[in-house]
Design an enzyme around this catalytic site. Structure first.
Site, PDB file in Angstrom:
ATOM      1  N   GLU A  44       0.216  30.342  20.721  1.00 56.82           N
ATOM      2  CA  GLU A  44      -0.146  29.194  19.890  1.00 56.82           C
ATOM      3  C   GLU A  44      -1.588  28.827  20.163  1.00 56.82           C
ATOM      4  OE1 GLU A  44       0.267  24.442  20.273  1.00 56.82           O
ATOM      5  OE2 GLU A  44       2.115  25.546  20.661  1.00 56.82           O
ATOM      6  N   THR A  74      -1.181  21.357  17.741  1.00 63.46           N
ATOM      7  CA  THR A  74      -1.825  20.054  17.566  1.00 63.46           C
ATOM      8  C   THR A  74      -2.068  19.777  16.080  1.00 63.46           C
ATOM      9  OG1 THR A  74      -2.951  20.530  19.677  1.00 63.46           O
ATOM     10  CG2 THR A  74      -3.530  18.492  18.589  1.00 63.46           C
ATOM     11  N   LYS A 134       9.784  20.358  20.153  1.00 61.64           N
ATOM     12  CA  LYS A 134       8.840  20.414  21.270  1.00 61.64           C
ATOM     13  C   LYS A 134       9.046  19.191  22.161  1.00 61.64           C
ATOM     14  CE  LYS A 134       3.853  19.921  22.141  1.00 61.64           C
ATOM     15  NZ  LYS A 134       2.509  20.168  21.595  1.00 61.64           N
TER      16      LYS A 134
END
Length: 210
Positions: A44, A74, A134
């Site tokens: 990622e 993000t 997450k």
């Protein structure tokens, strides 16, 4: 209603993900190849600057050539979703639960993984069909948070992020995390091989190990 069951396929190879944050194009590409060589299937790249987006584009292209998965992290705004899809990302990850971002990502063909830190957020996410979540910041919430949430929410599949290292990854996996995502710790070169050592000969973490 949205869902993110495609993560079942994305994370089927190994329960580890490398997060390449703010490393620039060349270093991100180098570490991605190292991670892939060691048995990681997924990386990622958080996108917070133009350099991050370019790094994502380059690594995503390299990942496709090797049959690996590359996501954008993000992702906290709709513009980030558009940047991620234009750069070739396979999925998006957010630090918090923003259903507008989740839906925009899903509509663009990328499964989205929102961040959660409370039972309320887990319940809302599951109600929307989002089973892969997450956990952030995982090192603050701790391993007991994982096991506690599995009581009322057994269908939730948690990816722990924030403060994860080779020293604590095994603890979170044994507590029930489906995947451990390691970011800032990767500044230390020994982290990737030490994390890879957690995997068995077929690239699986043996949860029953002592």
């Amino acid at each position: 209603m949205v869902e993110n069951a495609r993560f079942n396929e994305i994370f089927k190879e190994a329960p580890l993900m490398a997060i390449l944050r703010g490393m620039g194009v060349e270093r991100s590409l180098s570490i991605a190849h190292t991670a892939w060589d060691l048995g990681f299937h997924v990386v990622e790249l958080p996108i917070q600057t133009p350099d991050d987006i370019e790094a994502l584009r380059v690594v995503a292209l390299a990942g496709k050539e090797r049959g690996k998965i590359v996501g954008a992290g993000t992702v906290v705004a709709l513009e980030h979703v558009r940047q991620a899809v234009n750069a070739g990302a396979d999925f998006t990850v957010s630090p918090g639960l923003d259903l507008e971002v989740v839906r925009e990502s899903s509509d663009a063909g990328m499964p989205s993984m929102p961040g959660v830190a409370t039972a309320t957020e887990v319940q809302i996410a599951l109600k929307e069909g989002l089973t892969w979540l997450k956990v952030f910041p995982a090192s603050v919430l701790g391993t007991t948070w994982i096991s506690a949430m599995h009581g009322p929410f057994p269908q939730a599949k948690f990816v722990t992020t924030g403060g994860m290292t080779a020293a604590n990854a095994g603890q979170f996996l044994r507590a029930g995390a489906r995947v451990v995502a390691v970011g800032s710790a990767l500044e230390e070169p020994s982290q990737l091989p030490r994390l890879a050592a957690l995997l068995g000969p077929v690239g699986r973490f043996e949860r029953a190990e002592s």
